[in-house]
Each structure stands twice: as structure tokens, then as C-alpha cells.
Design an enzyme around this catalytic site. Structure first.
Site, PDB file in Angstrom:
ATOM      1  N   GLY A 105       0.803  -1.225   0.000  1.00 26.22           N
ATOM      2  CA  GLY A 105       0.000   0.000   0.000  1.00 26.22           C
ATOM      3  C   GLY A 105       0.829   1.264   0.000  1.00 26.22           C
ATOM      4  N   LYS A 127       4.458  12.476  -2.267  1.00 27.32           N
ATOM      5  CA  LYS A 127       5.314  11.381  -1.813  1.00 27.32           C
ATOM      6  C   LYS A 127       6.152  11.906  -0.653  1.00 27.32           C
ATOM      7  CE  LYS A 127       8.333   7.744  -3.592  1.00 27.32           C
ATOM      8  NZ  LYS A 127       8.874   7.133  -4.796  1.00 27.32           N
ATOM      9  N   GLY A 140       6.759   7.063   6.607  1.00 25.66           N
ATOM     10  CA  GLY A 140       5.925   7.776   5.634  1.00 25.66           C
ATOM     11  C   GLY A 140       6.583   9.009   5.044  1.00 25.66           C
ATOM     12  N   ARG A 197       3.527  14.238  -7.275  1.00 29.90           N
ATOM     13  CA  ARG A 197       3.542  13.500  -8.540  1.00 29.90           C
ATOM     14  C   ARG A 197       2.180  13.638  -9.226  1.00 29.90           C
ATOM     15  NH1 ARG A 197       6.058   7.608  -7.114  1.00 29.90           N
ATOM     16  NH2 ARG A 197       4.168   7.210  -5.914  1.00 29.90           N
ATOM     17  N   ASP A 274       4.386  -4.212  -7.193  1.00 34.67           N
ATOM     18  CA  ASP A 274       3.769  -2.993  -6.655  1.00 34.67           C
ATOM     19  C   ASP A 274       4.378  -1.745  -7.285  1.00 34.67           C
ATOM     20  OD1 ASP A 274       5.958  -4.153  -5.048  1.00 34.67           O
ATOM     21  OD2 ASP A 274       5.907  -2.240  -4.005  1.00 34.67           O
ATOM     22  N   ASP A 284       7.543   5.052  -9.557  1.00 33.78           N
ATOM     23  CA  ASP A 284       8.363   4.812  -8.366  1.00 33.78           C
ATOM     24  C   ASP A 284       9.858   4.809  -8.681  1.00 33.78           C
ATOM     25  OD1 ASP A 284       6.071   4.777  -6.949  1.00 33.78           O
ATOM     26  OD2 ASP A 284       6.410   2.847  -5.975  1.00 33.78           O
TER      27      ASP A 284
HETATM   28  P1  AMP Z   1       9.133   0.735  -2.809  1.00 36.70           P
HETATM   29  O1  AMP Z   1       9.603  -0.603  -3.287  1.00 36.70           O
HETATM   30  O2  AMP Z   1      10.229   1.656  -2.385  1.00 36.70           O
HETATM   31  O3  AMP Z   1       8.265   1.393  -3.832  1.00 36.70           O
HETATM   32  O4  AMP Z   1       8.267   0.529  -1.489  1.00 36.70           O
HETATM   33  C1  AMP Z   1       7.693  -0.672  -1.084  1.00 36.70           C
HETATM   34  C2  AMP Z   1       6.663  -0.425  -0.017  1.00 36.70           C
HETATM   35  O5  AMP Z   1       7.256   0.188   1.134  1.00 36.70           O
HETATM   36  C3  AMP Z   1       5.513   0.470  -0.416  1.00 36.70           C
HETATM   37  O6  AMP Z   1       4.359  -0.018   0.190  1.00 36.70           O
HETATM   38  C4  AMP Z   1       5.901   1.801   0.163  1.00 36.70           C
HETATM   39  O7  AMP Z   1       4.794   2.615   0.398  1.00 36.70           O
HETATM   40  C5  AMP Z   1       6.584   1.384   1.465  1.00 36.70           C
HETATM   41  N1  AMP Z   1       7.545   2.392   1.934  1.00 36.70           N
HETATM   42  C6  AMP Z   1       8.740   2.684   1.410  1.00 36.70           C
HETATM   43  N2  AMP Z   1       9.339   3.667   2.103  1.00 36.70           N
HETATM   44  C7  AMP Z   1       8.503   4.021   3.105  1.00 36.70           C
HETATM   45  C8  AMP Z   1       8.539   4.970   4.158  1.00 36.70           C
HETATM   46  N3  AMP Z   1       9.567   5.782   4.340  1.00 36.70           N
HETATM   47  N4  AMP Z   1       7.473   5.025   4.973  1.00 36.70           N
HETATM   48  C9  AMP Z   1       6.424   4.209   4.823  1.00 36.70           C
HETATM   49  N5  AMP Z   1       6.327   3.299   3.864  1.00 36.70           N
HETATM   50  C10 AMP Z   1       7.350   3.195   3.006  1.00 36.70           C
HETATM   51 MG    MG Z   2       6.761   1.490  -4.623  1.00 37.84          MG
END
Ligand code: AMP
Ligand code: MG
Length: 531
Positions: A105, A127, A140, A197, A274, A284
Site C-alpha cells: 500500500g 510522496k 511515511g 507527482r 507494486d 516509483d
Molecule cells: P518501494 O519498493 O520503495 O516502492 O516501497 C515498497 C513499499 O514500502 C511500499 O508499500 C511503500 O509505500 C513502502 N515504503 C517505502 N518507504 C517508506 C517509508 N519511508 N514510509 C512508509 N512506507 C514506506
Molecule cells: Mg513502490
């Protein structure tokens, strides 16, 4: 005074038409039977606009004056919520590095709203605006370094002609964010930042997978029907046939996007399901990188350095693997394997000729000759013999003249047009030089069969071979300056990358090989997922 609310025409659809998480408390948890959860951005201490894109503003109906307003700054840093909107985080799952990871998510992305302009609807997403129910153990937030990388690269990709999400703005939050950049126990505070974005939609393969994994066919169908209605309307009313056509088009778009990646030398770095857009957009921008030396086995992502699952040459196959996961997710609505398998086979069958045609454009070849495929394959091999800069090699190849007398050339003179691409020109001797000689002889012969004049060939090649890409070290140089409060380079690069195929004499210094200091430097060739 500018008032963003009057400039933007709201057209919220995702959070109006799809089921919302009934719990509105922003606590981390599993969210079932819902496409999203409401989530409010946290307030930022001392927001400051670093850069904004007039072009993206134009897309959504904002003026230059709007961009400069206090109202805009407050909105794109989450401090102000537009009246009549209800920001939310999407629920999705995903396969990460080949394994089902369950619910992921929008953990650090918050969708502000959707707006309509010139007959198109755009989703605006922050973001790094604070935690959501999907943040799991993380905060987050996003840091300046990764935000600059996303901001610059998404705009660079757009101007390269690669389908991508866009970026409207980059702002500092004024807050500090703790990060362990290389996951080695060395945490440090970094500047917090937020990118706004913009895309027609941020729906990913994983949005469908999460419902399929929970056998929630009802919500799955709602999401598929929603996606088709708003983003694939030309496919018609929902039906089994439409769902099949939907997957077929997603597959085609994904394939074409990846061929573009291969063309410009972009390595996404984290092609988890994802991180694949249902619209076939590059989405991403994390530990991505650009091929400097032409090395098919290269990946910028240190998290993936052993397996190299997401290396350059593997991107097309990973696209297919991810489509298989999407096909599995859609299966409950289709309940027939054959048409889904046919789509996956078609992806594989279509990739080859599409890639080949793209390579022919890079080489400036017109017409169809039996040996063209071999010529391309031989080039790919020779390019690996000694480190050769992909961007410089292909761009300068247009200067090669087929009349060159390669046979009688002294030493490596015949390579002069592309010599600037070699990292170790001293290695151009013996066997390596002979291989290059053979290849250029074959290329020269082939060019003689072309119907194009040299000028027309150059024009054709210049459209396929960018002069300016966001080299890994360039992003890092911009980041280092920005960390010290100097954002000039961020804006210079943004401008430069708006015309990647044009000659920009004042920017010539960025059409150069990666400097040696950047070879193994963190941030330049080594990136982790930490952002
Ligand atoms: P990514 O592969 O970097 O796109 O992220 C994989 C998952 O980790 C996604 O669900 C992102 O929303 C979550 N995520 C990555 N970095 C953070 C963060 N700093 N805080 C919260 N969720 C994160
Ligand atoms: Mg991602």
C-alpha cells in the site's frame, strides 16, 4: 492573490467510486475489502519550494502565478487540504524480489485529489507526506536525495519519450528525517522533502493482486471495472472478453515501456509488482540508474546485488513475470487460462521484433536485411569487451561514415567518431580492436545498402539516441549541492533534460563519461532502497 482552489477543477473518482476503508483512524493495519484508506498529510515545519514544473502545471490547469503562491506551497507540502477533497492512501500488495509480500500500500504516498483539465483527469499525489495505514514500520517520509532523484528522473523520462508518471513540484519540509542510507547501521538525519507527482492514475499491478490474494473477487471486480471505465474505456463494457483485452493491452504497454527503457539505458532497479503501473507508465523512481558502461548485467540497486534480479538485461523477462502475476490476479474474473497464456506468449513473441526495430533505429538502419539481427547481436557483444559508454557511443555513432577505409586504417583511427565513449581506450588493441574492426566493416557495408543520406540517417539516429540523460553521478552532484542549500543544478538539469535529443552546446560538459571518482561512490553507482 492566487487561489489554487479556483484554478483546479476537481474530479474525484477513485475515492468516490471505489470502496473506502471504513476505519478513518490512521493506524497501521491490514485493510480488507477496501481500495483505499483516508489519510491526512502531516503538517510540515517550514516548507520551502525548491522547484516546480510549469509544464506539468499547464497539464492540470495551474498558472505560473499559482506555482509561486503561498497557497500552492502549503498544498503541495500537505499543510493545507483543498476544500472538497479527501486525501487517501491506496491499498495494494505485491511480489517483492520474486516473493509474495502481502499488503504493502501507499506507505509514504498520499493522493490529494483528482483534477480535470482539457478533457483529461490527473491524480495528484504527495510522496513523503507522512504515515498512512500502509506505512508498516516506516515513517511515511521521504528525504531530499530521493525526492530530487524522483523529480528529475520522471521529467527526464517524459522528455525522452518514455511513458512515465510526472512531477509537479519538489519542496523541502523543514523537518529532519532519520535514514540508514546503506542499511549498515549508520543512521543520520537528512532533510525531509516532498514531491507532488501527477499521473492519470497511480494504480499498480499490486492493487489487483491484493484482492485476488484475499479471494475478494467482489472488490477485485470493482477495481477492474473502474480501471477499464476510466482508463481503458475504448475496450468497452465489462465482460470476460473485455477483461482479456484489458490484460492484453496492459501487456503491450508494459512491453513497449520496457523497450524504451532498454533504448535509453534506464534500469528501474525495483521492478516489484507494486512498482508496475497498470497504465504502463514508469513509476516509483527509487534505486534506479542509467547504464554508463554498456553492461547488460548491471543493476544500480545494492539490495539486489547478489541475485541481480532487476539487472538491465532481465527487465523484459521481469515484465513478463509480473504480467503473469497480474494474469493470476485477474483469473477469478476470467476463469480460463488459455487466453491469458496466449497474452503472455504474445508478449514474448512481440518483444523480440520490437526490441530489434528499436535497435535498428539506434543504428540508423532502414530496410530489412537478413543479417540485421546478427549485426545488432555482434554489436552488443563487442560493446562488452571494454567498458563503453552507452549514451556517448550511440549518439556519436551517427558521425561514422561508411566510406571510412577500415581495412587500411592506422591503429584505431576508424574509431575516432566514437572514441570518446571508451573508458579505457588503451584496451583498444589486439583482439578487442579486431572485433571492433570487423563490426565496423559489417556496419559500413550495411549502411551502404541504406536508402538514407548521411544527414537523414543522423536525424533518425538522433531521435533514438539521447544526448543527455540523468547520469547517476549527475543526480548525486545535484543532490550534494542541494544538501548545501544550492538548488541551481536541480533546475539546470530539469531544463537540460527537457531537450535530451537536442544539441545544447552550453551543456556539453554533461555529455561526458562518468568521472572516475563516481565509479564506486554511494549514490552514483550504488543505491539502496532507503529513501
Ligand atoms: P518501494 O519498493 O520503495 O516502492 O516501497 C515498497 C513499499 O514500502 C511500499 O508499500 C511503500 O509505500 C513502502 N515504503 C517505502 N518507504 C517508506 C517509508 N519511508 N514510509 C512508509 N512506507 C514506506
Ligand atoms: Mg513502490
Amino acid at each position: 492573490m492566487s487561489n489554487i482552489a479556483t484554478s483546479l477543477k476537481l474530479n474525484e473518482r477513485f475515492n468516490q467510486e471505489l470502496p473506502a476503508d471504513p476505519i478513518e483512524i490512521n493506524s497501521r493495519r491490514q485493510v480488507e475489502k477496501s481500495a483505499f484508506s483516508y489519510a491526512t498529510p502531516i503538517k510540515t515545519a517550514n516548507p520551502k519550494l525548491v522547484s516546480s514544473s510549469k509544464e506539468v502545471a499547464d497539464l492540470i490547469g495551474l498558472s505560473q502565478k499559482d506555482l509561486e503562491s503561498e497557497d500552492f506551497l502549503q498544498i503541495i507540502t500537505g499543510n493545507k487540504i483543498l476544500e472538497g477533497t479527501k486525501p487517501f492512501a491506496m491499498c495494494y500488495g505485491g511480489h517483492q524480489f520474486g516473493n509474495w509480500a502481502g499488503q504493502l500500500g501507499d506507505g509514504r504516498a498520499i493522493n490529494l485529489t483528482e483534477v480535470e483539465h482539457n478533457g483529461k483527469t490527473w491524480a495528484l499525489q504527495l510522496k513523503g507526506a507522512g504515515p498512512t495505514p500502509y506505512s508498516r514500520t516506516a515513517d511515511g517520509l521521504a528525504v531530499l536525495r530521493s525526492s530530487i532523484r524522483e523529480y528529475l528522473c520522471s521529467e527526464a523520462m517524459y522528455h525522452l519519450g518514455v511513458p512515465t508518471t510526472r512531477a509537479l513540484s519538489l519542496a523541502l519540509t523543514g523537518d529532519e528525517v532519520l535514514r540508514d542510507m546503506m542499511y549498515n547501521g549508520n543512521s543520520a538525519y537528512e532533510k525531509g522533502a516532498i514531491v507532488c507527482r501527477v499521473a492519470p492514475s497511480f494504480i499498480r499491478f499490486g492493487n489487483f493482486e491484493i484482492f485476488a490474494s484475499r479471494r475478494d473477487t467482489e472488490t477485485l471486480k470493482q477495481l477492474v471495472d473502474y480501471t477499464i471505465k476510466h482508463h481503458y474505456a475504448h475496450l468497452g463494457e465489462p465482460s470476460k472478453e473485455t477483461y482479456i483485452a484489458f490484460l492484453a493491452e496492459v501487456a503491450e504497454r508494459t512491453m513497449k515501456m520496457i523497450v524504451h527503457w532498454q533504448r535509453v539505458g534506464f534500469v528501474h532497479g525495483v521492478m516489484n509488482t507494486d512498482n508496475l503501473s497498470i497504465l504502463g507508465l514508469t513509476i516509483d523512481f527509487g534505486p534506479y540508474g542509467w547504464l554508463e558502461g554498456y553492461d547488460h548485467g548491471w543493476t544500480p540497486n545494492t539490495t539486489d546485488r547478489h541475485q541481480k534480479r532487476y539487472r538491465y538485461e532481465n527487465q523484459p523477462d521481469i515484465g513478463l513475470w509480473n504480467l503473469l502475476k497480474l494474469a493470476n490476479a485477474l483469473y477469478p474474473l476470467i476463469e480460463e487460462a488459455a487466453p491469458l497464456e496466449a497474452i503472455l506468449h504474445k508478449y514474448k513473441a512481440d518483444y523480440e521484433p520490437t526490441y530489434h526495430q528499436m535497435m535498428k533505429e539506434k543504428l540508423g538502419l532502414t530496410g530489412d536485411f537478413e543479417d540485421d539481427k546478427k549485426l545488432v547481436e555482434q554489436l552488443e557483444e563487442v560493446l562488452h569487451l571494454t567498458e563503453t559508454d552507452m549514451t556517448i557511443f550511440f549518439r556519436n555513432l551517427a558521425h561514422f561514415t561508411p566510406e571510412t577505409d577500415i581495412e587500411n586504417a592506422i591503429d584505431k583511427d576508424f574509431l575516432n567518431p566514437v572514441l570518446a565513449a571508451f573508458y579505457k581506450p588503451e584496451e583498444l588493441t589486439g583482439n578487442i580492436l579486431n572485433h571492433w574492426k570487423t563490426w565496423f566493416k559489417n556496419y559500413a557495408n550495411r549502411l551502404k545498402a541504406n536508402e538514407l543520406s548521411k544527414e537523414d540517417r543522423k536525424a533518425m539516429m538522433d531521435k533514438a539516441n539521447p544526448k543527455y540523460v540523468l547520469r547517476n553521478y549527475m543526480a548525486q552532484v545535484a543532490i550534494d549541492a542541494a544538501d548545501n542549500g544550492d538548488f541551481t543544478l536541480v533546475n539546470t538539469f530539469l531544463e537540460m533534460l527537457r531537450n535530451p535529443y537536442a544539441e545544447q552546446p552550453e551543456m556539453e560538459k554533461w555529455f561526458a563519461k562518468r568521472p572516475e571518482w563516481a565509479r564506486n561512490k554511494v549514490g552514483c553507482s550504488m543505491l539502496s532502497c532507503s529513501s
